[in-house]
Design a protein around this motif. Structure first.
Motif, short mmCIF file in Angstrom:
data_model
loop_
_atom_site.label_atom_id
_atom_site.label_comp_id
_atom_site.label_asym_id
_atom_site.label_seq_id
_atom_site.Cartn_x
_atom_site.Cartn_y
_atom_site.Cartn_z
N THR A 98 106.92 -42.03 -5.12
CA THR A 98 107.98 -42.21 -6.11
C THR A 98 108.56 -40.87 -6.55
O THR A 98 109.79 -40.72 -6.65
CB THR A 98 107.45 -42.98 -7.34
OG1 THR A 98 106.89 -44.23 -6.91
CG2 THR A 98 108.56 -43.25 -8.33
N LEU B 83 112.41 -39.79 -5.91
CA LEU B 83 113.30 -39.51 -7.03
C LEU B 83 113.60 -38.03 -7.19
O LEU B 83 114.74 -37.62 -7.44
CB LEU B 83 112.70 -40.05 -8.33
CG LEU B 83 113.54 -39.92 -9.60
CD1 LEU B 83 114.85 -40.67 -9.45
CD2 LEU B 83 112.77 -40.44 -10.81
N ARG C 155 119.16 -45.23 -8.12
CA ARG C 155 118.33 -44.78 -9.25
C ARG C 155 117.91 -45.97 -10.12
O ARG C 155 116.77 -46.04 -10.59
CB ARG C 155 119.09 -43.74 -10.09
CG ARG C 155 118.24 -43.04 -11.14
CD ARG C 155 119.04 -41.93 -11.79
NE ARG C 155 119.33 -40.86 -10.85
CZ ARG C 155 118.53 -39.78 -10.70
NH1 ARG C 155 117.43 -39.66 -11.40
NH2 ARG C 155 118.87 -38.84 -9.84
N ALA C 156 118.82 -46.91 -10.31
CA ALA C 156 118.46 -48.11 -11.08
C ALA C 156 117.39 -48.90 -10.36
O ALA C 156 116.45 -49.42 -10.99
CB ALA C 156 119.70 -48.97 -11.29
N TRP D 230 113.87 -47.22 -10.83
CA TRP D 230 113.23 -47.52 -12.12
C TRP D 230 112.87 -49.00 -12.20
O TRP D 230 111.88 -49.38 -12.83
CB TRP D 230 114.14 -47.12 -13.27
CG TRP D 230 114.20 -45.63 -13.44
CD1 TRP D 230 115.22 -44.80 -13.12
CD2 TRP D 230 113.15 -44.79 -13.94
NE1 TRP D 230 114.90 -43.49 -13.39
CE2 TRP D 230 113.62 -43.44 -13.89
CE3 TRP D 230 111.85 -45.01 -14.41
CZ2 TRP D 230 112.86 -42.36 -14.30
CZ3 TRP D 230 111.09 -43.93 -14.83
CH2 TRP D 230 111.60 -42.64 -14.77
N ILE E 135 109.54 -49.33 -10.51
CA ILE E 135 108.45 -48.88 -11.39
C ILE E 135 108.08 -49.99 -12.36
O ILE E 135 106.90 -50.26 -12.62
CB ILE E 135 108.86 -47.60 -12.13
CG1 ILE E 135 109.01 -46.44 -11.13
CG2 ILE E 135 107.85 -47.24 -13.22
CD1 ILE E 135 109.57 -45.16 -11.74
N GLY E 136 109.11 -50.66 -12.90
CA GLY E 136 108.84 -51.80 -13.78
C GLY E 136 108.12 -52.92 -13.04
O GLY E 136 107.20 -53.55 -13.59
N LEU F 285 119.30 -53.32 -15.09
CA LEU F 285 117.88 -53.03 -14.86
C LEU F 285 116.99 -54.12 -15.45
O LEU F 285 116.04 -54.58 -14.80
CB LEU F 285 117.53 -51.68 -15.48
CG LEU F 285 116.07 -51.24 -15.40
CD1 LEU F 285 115.66 -51.02 -13.96
CD2 LEU F 285 115.86 -49.95 -16.21
N ASN G 270 114.53 -56.84 -13.29
CA ASN G 270 113.09 -57.03 -13.52
C ASN G 270 112.77 -58.47 -13.89
O ASN G 270 111.73 -59.00 -13.48
CB ASN G 270 112.61 -56.07 -14.61
CG ASN G 270 112.31 -54.69 -14.07
OD1 ASN G 270 111.25 -54.44 -13.51
ND2 ASN G 270 113.26 -53.78 -14.23
N ARG H 230 113.85 -50.76 -2.37
CA ARG H 230 115.08 -50.08 -2.76
C ARG H 230 115.74 -49.41 -1.56
O ARG H 230 116.97 -49.36 -1.47
CB ARG H 230 114.80 -49.06 -3.87
CG ARG H 230 113.82 -47.98 -3.52
CD ARG H 230 113.46 -47.17 -4.77
NE ARG H 230 112.55 -46.07 -4.47
CZ ARG H 230 111.25 -46.21 -4.40
NH1 ARG H 230 110.70 -47.40 -4.60
NH2 ARG H 230 110.47 -45.18 -4.13
#
Length: 327
Positions: free
Chosen positions: A28, A32, A111-112, A115, A118-119, A213, A217, A253
């Motif tokens: 990650t 990023l 980028r969205a 993240w 990650i969620g 975002l 999720n 992604r």
């Protein structure tokens, strides 16, 4: 320290878990921090190369699981990984609709998504932990999972797909009523500070990118309702359940940008996934009530799962070779 590392946590040594967490964190951070320091549009070629990289990492990790935990769990890891990877293609269709609804430019989508992943890692972890606790306390919960998969698979065969009604999405309305939300994007920022329209005071507000975002999720939680029981129907080893799940999602992604433009080419994959869910759910009942101590061979489960998914992808690409099927 050595004693701690070799202690068992959820049936697996602590150092196994730490190695996996460090690997995911490194991937990650690399993604990023080095690959995407600046917002830009990812081309299909780059998307396919990065996807191949993530799939290679996942397969190599599976080989490590095979070597360290045995062939039985190794095959179950690969079975779970292939199922999750195939199910993620439907995620891509929904994510594409979400970005379109919120008018998110392609250069901000990666980028969205990062993240969002990650969620997903955190939310899937909580769901899998809850599932593991239920199964450890009451084995019969697996039969509920199995029955749910069979019913879901049968419904998928006969249900016509429809686009989600994001304009009337309850989560979007709830957030919009309780938070200030800007009408326009502010680059890749999720929150901004700006003057209030009525008072002129500087206030903090969410951007449409943050709403996208959140909805991504929430959509993943809906998909996890199918995918998490499917993994537990394959194995109850928490380490294999979680790692196969996350390794499949981790490269989502990168895969998104290659598949979002041709998602309709995979129209018939839904039927293959439906067959996989029915097969995995039925396997629980066959193993416990017909085979007894013999159990269903993991290699056969892996072969059937891979064969169904591969057939679904090949059939979809062949049937749509002269034009995309309308959903």
């Amino acid at each position: 320290m050595t004693e701690f590392l070799f202690q068992s946590f959820l049936g697996t040594p602590v150092w196994f878990w730490l190695a996996f967490v460090l690997m995911v964190a490194a991937l990650t951070a690399f993604d990023l921090g080095l690959l995407h320091k600046e917002d830009r549009v990812m081309g299909i070629g780059e998307s396919l190369k990065l996807s191949a990289f993530y799939i290679s990492i996942a397969l190599a990790f599976g080989a490590w699981v095979w070597a360290e935990k045995g062939a039985d769990l190794g095959m179950k890891y690969f079975t779970g990984f292939f199922i999750e990877k195939a199910l993620s293609i439907d995620n891509i269709f929904v994510i594409s609709l979400i970005f379109t609804f919120f008018a998110i430019p392609a250069k901000y989508q990666y980028r969205a998504l990062l993240w969002g992943i990650i969620g997903v890692i955190v939310l899937r972890g909580l769901m899998i932990a809850a599932g593991a606790a239920l199964v450890s306390e009451a084995y019969w919960v697996l039969y509920l999972f199995a029955a749910f998969l069979i019913v879901t698979g049968i419904k998928m065969f006969f249900t016509t797909e429809s686009e989600p009604d994001l304009a009337n999405n309850a989560a979007i309305r709830w957030i919009s009523r309780r938070m200030r939300v800007t009408k326009e994007l502010h680059g890749d920022r999720f929150f901004v500070t700006q003057p209030d329209e009525r008072t002129g005071r500087m206030v903090r507000a969410a951007t449409p990118l943050f709403l996208a975002l959140v909805v991504i999720n929430l959509a993943d939680l809906v998909f996890a309702v199918d995918s998490v029981p499917a993994i537990f129907a394959i194995t109850t080893d928490t380490f294999v359940v979680y790692t196969s799940n996350i390794m499949a999602v981790l490269g989502l992604r990168a895969l998104y940008f290659a598949l979002s433009a041709m998602i309709d080419r995979f129209h018939y994959l839904k039927h293959a996934l439906a067959a996989v869910l029915v097969f995995i759910g039925s396997k629980i009942f066959v193993s416990d009530f017909l085979l007894g101590d013999a159990k269903f061979p993991p290699v056969a489960s892996l072969a059937v799962t891979f064969g169904l998914i591969a057939t679904g992808i090949a059939w979809s690409l062949w049937k749509t070779r002269e034009g995309a099927v309308q959903r």
